[in-house]
Motif scaffolding. Sequence first.
Motif, PDB file in Angstrom:
ATOM      1  N   ASN A  93       7.047   4.162  15.312  1.00  9.65           N
ATOM      2  CA  ASN A  93       6.459   5.452  15.597  1.00  9.65           C
ATOM      3  C   ASN A  93       6.953   6.496  14.603  1.00  9.65           C
ATOM      4  N   PHE A  94       6.093   7.431  14.231  1.00  8.73           N
ATOM      5  CA  PHE A  94       6.459   8.467  13.268  1.00  8.73           C
ATOM      6  C   PHE A  94       7.756   9.164  13.660  1.00  8.73           C
ATOM      7  N   LEU A  95       7.897   9.451  14.939  1.00 12.74           N
ATOM      8  CA  LEU A  95       9.084  10.154  15.401  1.00 12.74           C
ATOM      9  C   LEU A  95      10.304   9.246  15.474  1.00 12.74           C
ATOM     10  N   GLY A  96      10.079   7.953  15.331  1.00 19.64           N
ATOM     11  CA  GLY A  96      11.182   7.005  15.432  1.00 19.64           C
ATOM     12  C   GLY A  96      11.908   6.749  14.132  1.00 19.64           C
ATOM     13  N   VAL A  97      11.379   7.247  13.022  1.00 18.36           N
ATOM     14  CA  VAL A  97      12.049   7.046  11.728  1.00 18.36           C
ATOM     15  C   VAL A  97      13.339   7.853  11.701  1.00 18.36           C
ATOM     16  N   THR A  98      14.420   7.177  11.399  1.00 15.02           N
ATOM     17  CA  THR A  98      15.740   7.819  11.397  1.00 15.02           C
ATOM     18  C   THR A  98      16.195   8.097   9.969  1.00 15.02           C
ATOM     19  N   PRO A  99      17.165   8.969   9.795  1.00 16.80           N
ATOM     20  CA  PRO A  99      17.722   9.176   8.453  1.00 16.80           C
ATOM     21  C   PRO A  99      18.220   7.881   7.831  1.00 16.80           C
ATOM     22  N   TRP A 137      15.170   5.710   6.763  1.00 16.31           N
ATOM     23  CA  TRP A 137      14.561   6.365   5.597  1.00 16.31           C
ATOM     24  C   TRP A 137      15.364   6.084   4.336  1.00 16.31           C
ATOM     25  N   ASP A 138      16.664   6.308   4.403  1.00 16.81           N
ATOM     26  CA  ASP A 138      17.519   6.118   3.234  1.00 16.81           C
ATOM     27  C   ASP A 138      17.509   4.665   2.768  1.00 16.81           C
ATOM     28  N   ARG A 139      17.545   3.717   3.695  1.00 21.46           N
ATOM     29  CA  ARG A 139      17.592   2.298   3.337  1.00 21.46           C
ATOM     30  C   ARG A 139      16.308   1.875   2.627  1.00 21.46           C
ATOM     31  N   VAL A 140      15.161   2.249   3.206  1.00 17.97           N
ATOM     32  CA  VAL A 140      13.887   1.846   2.618  1.00 17.97           C
ATOM     33  C   VAL A 140      13.662   2.523   1.275  1.00 17.97           C
ATOM     34  N   MET A 141      13.973   3.806   1.194  1.00 18.74           N
ATOM     35  CA  MET A 141      13.778   4.517  -0.064  1.00 18.74           C
ATOM     36  C   MET A 141      14.722   4.009  -1.148  1.00 18.74           C
ATOM     37  N   LYS A 142      15.938   3.633  -0.771  1.00 16.18           N
ATOM     38  CA  LYS A 142      16.904   3.147  -1.760  1.00 16.18           C
ATOM     39  C   LYS A 142      16.424   1.835  -2.378  1.00 16.18           C
ATOM     40  N   ILE A 143      15.902   0.945  -1.552  1.00 12.12           N
ATOM     41  CA  ILE A 143      15.455  -0.359  -2.067  1.00 12.12           C
ATOM     42  C   ILE A 143      14.103  -0.233  -2.762  1.00 12.12           C
ATOM     43  N   ALA A 186       0.518   3.325   0.472  1.00  8.68           N
ATOM     44  CA  ALA A 186       0.800   4.495  -0.358  1.00  8.68           C
ATOM     45  C   ALA A 186      -0.341   5.501  -0.271  1.00  8.68           C
ATOM     46  N   LYS A 187      -1.537   5.012   0.043  1.00  5.70           N
ATOM     47  CA  LYS A 187      -2.720   5.880   0.109  1.00  5.70           C
ATOM     48  C   LYS A 187      -3.141   6.178   1.548  1.00  5.70           C
ATOM     49  N   THR A 188      -2.936   5.221   2.445  1.00  6.63           N
ATOM     50  CA  THR A 188      -3.400   5.393   3.820  1.00  6.63           C
ATOM     51  C   THR A 188      -2.351   6.007   4.728  1.00  6.63           C
ATOM     52  N   GLY A 189      -1.081   5.991   4.307  1.00  6.04           N
ATOM     53  CA  GLY A 189      -0.014   6.487   5.156  1.00  6.04           C
ATOM     54  C   GLY A 189       0.430   5.457   6.163  1.00  6.04           C
ATOM     55  N   SER A 190       1.284   5.901   7.094  1.00 10.99           N
ATOM     56  CA  SER A 190       1.835   4.969   8.073  1.00 10.99           C
ATOM     57  C   SER A 190       0.780   4.594   9.100  1.00 10.99           C
ATOM     58  N   VAL A 246       2.669   0.185   9.308  1.00 13.75           N
ATOM     59  CA  VAL A 246       4.023   0.275   8.746  1.00 13.75           C
ATOM     60  C   VAL A 246       4.592   1.661   9.025  1.00 13.75           C
ATOM     61  N   GLY A 247       5.903   1.796   8.862  1.00 14.38           N
ATOM     62  CA  GLY A 247       6.538   3.088   9.090  1.00 14.38           C
ATOM     63  C   GLY A 247       6.277   4.059   7.955  1.00 14.38           C
ATOM     64  N   VAL A 248       6.436   5.346   8.247  1.00  9.37           N
ATOM     65  CA  VAL A 248       6.235   6.370   7.231  1.00  9.37           C
ATOM     66  C   VAL A 248       7.272   6.244   6.121  1.00  9.37           C
ATOM     67  N   ASP A 249       8.443   5.689   6.437  1.00 11.35           N
ATOM     68  CA  ASP A 249       9.443   5.486   5.390  1.00 11.35           C
ATOM     69  C   ASP A 249       8.935   4.490   4.351  1.00 11.35           C
ATOM     70  N   TYR A 250       8.285   3.433   4.819  1.00  6.09           N
ATOM     71  CA  TYR A 250       7.718   2.427   3.909  1.00  6.09           C
ATOM     72  C   TYR A 250       6.565   3.011   3.096  1.00  6.09           C
ATOM     73  N   SER A 251       5.614   3.666   3.777  1.00  7.47           N
ATOM     74  CA  SER A 251       4.448   4.194   3.060  1.00  7.47           C
ATOM     75  C   SER A 251       4.858   5.256   2.050  1.00  7.47           C
ATOM     76  N   ALA A 252       5.853   6.087   2.389  1.00 11.53           N
ATOM     77  CA  ALA A 252       6.333   7.094   1.445  1.00 11.53           C
ATOM     78  C   ALA A 252       7.010   6.446   0.238  1.00 11.53           C
ATOM     79  N   SER A 253       7.761   5.390   0.494  1.00  7.92           N
ATOM     80  CA  SER A 253       8.432   4.704  -0.622  1.00  7.92           C
ATOM     81  C   SER A 253       7.420   4.067  -1.568  1.00  7.92           C
ATOM     82  N   LYS A 254       6.332   3.567  -1.011  1.00  5.56           N
ATOM     83  CA  LYS A 254       5.312   2.939  -1.846  1.00  5.56           C
ATOM     84  C   LYS A 254       4.505   3.985  -2.613  1.00  5.56           C
ATOM     85  N   ALA A 255       4.342   5.167  -2.029  1.00  7.38           N
ATOM     86  CA  ALA A 255       3.715   6.263  -2.773  1.00  7.38           C
ATOM     87  C   ALA A 255       4.604   6.676  -3.941  1.00  7.38           C
ATOM     88  N   ALA A 256       5.914   6.643  -3.737  1.00  3.07           N
ATOM     89  CA  ALA A 256       6.846   6.952  -4.825  1.00  3.07           C
ATOM     90  C   ALA A 256       6.707   5.948  -5.958  1.00  3.07           C
TER      91      ALA A 256
END
Length: 252
Positions: free
Chosen positions: A99-105, A108-114, A147-151, A154-164
């Motif tokens: 859930n969008f509200l379920g993404v934790t710091p 987020w940090d783990r997915v974005m780091k990898i 990256a284009k469709t958003g979460s 998948v979680g928003v952390d994943y979709s944001a990382s793929k947009a990056a």
Amino acid sequence: MNDFKDKVVVVTGGGRGIGAMTARRFCEEGAHCVISSNVLSECEECAAELKKDGFSASVMACDVSKPADVDALIADTEKKFGRIDIFANIAGICTSGMNFLGVTPESWDRVMKINAFGTLYTNQKAIESMMRTGTKGNIVNVTSIAAKTGSGAVGVDYSASKAAIVNVTISAATFAARYGIRVNAVAPGPIQTKMTAVWDPKMCAKLVKTIPLGRKFGEPDDISEAIIFLASDKAKYISGEILDVNGAAWCD
């Protein structure tokens, strides 16, 4: 195709799924593949299968979120083979059904780091290596339809990382072009791998209905073939491209 005979190809995330299939396809085209991931046993199993079939492959452990691991992968490959011709950056992790509200710091940090930083750093170091050795090489990253469709699936952390990754790819391509180095990416829709095998069956059934081509999820070879194309001479005037491979689930 013969574009890859005796080429040196590094595949991150190469122990299974899309990575393993990509390594096999490059080997079938005559390349030597350095198969890497953070799970060395998977890499060794993949390489053993390739060697059994008469192909040339070696392995190295590498967690792309750790700069020292990436530095060692690049240095070791250069030392053994003299250069890197192609860098296929497939390593990544996915969060699903969050859930969008379920993404934790922490998540987020783990997915974005990898996914995001890992792609940035491997691209930087692969380009530096190609510049150092005078190699007009190729880098192919893997982003996602998310990256284009958003979460959603998948979680928003994943979709944001793929947009990056999309932005990293375009930025890297713009910089590297002056050195004759091409950088592209493939954006898969849902693919049948161990990663998606744990997804909720009801959610998967809904996703399949969004694929106009009328198939179930894509197969790893659908993505490996796109990677092979982008790294080949057939794509010699293509750089900065994000190639969608999703059965028309998203078109732009």
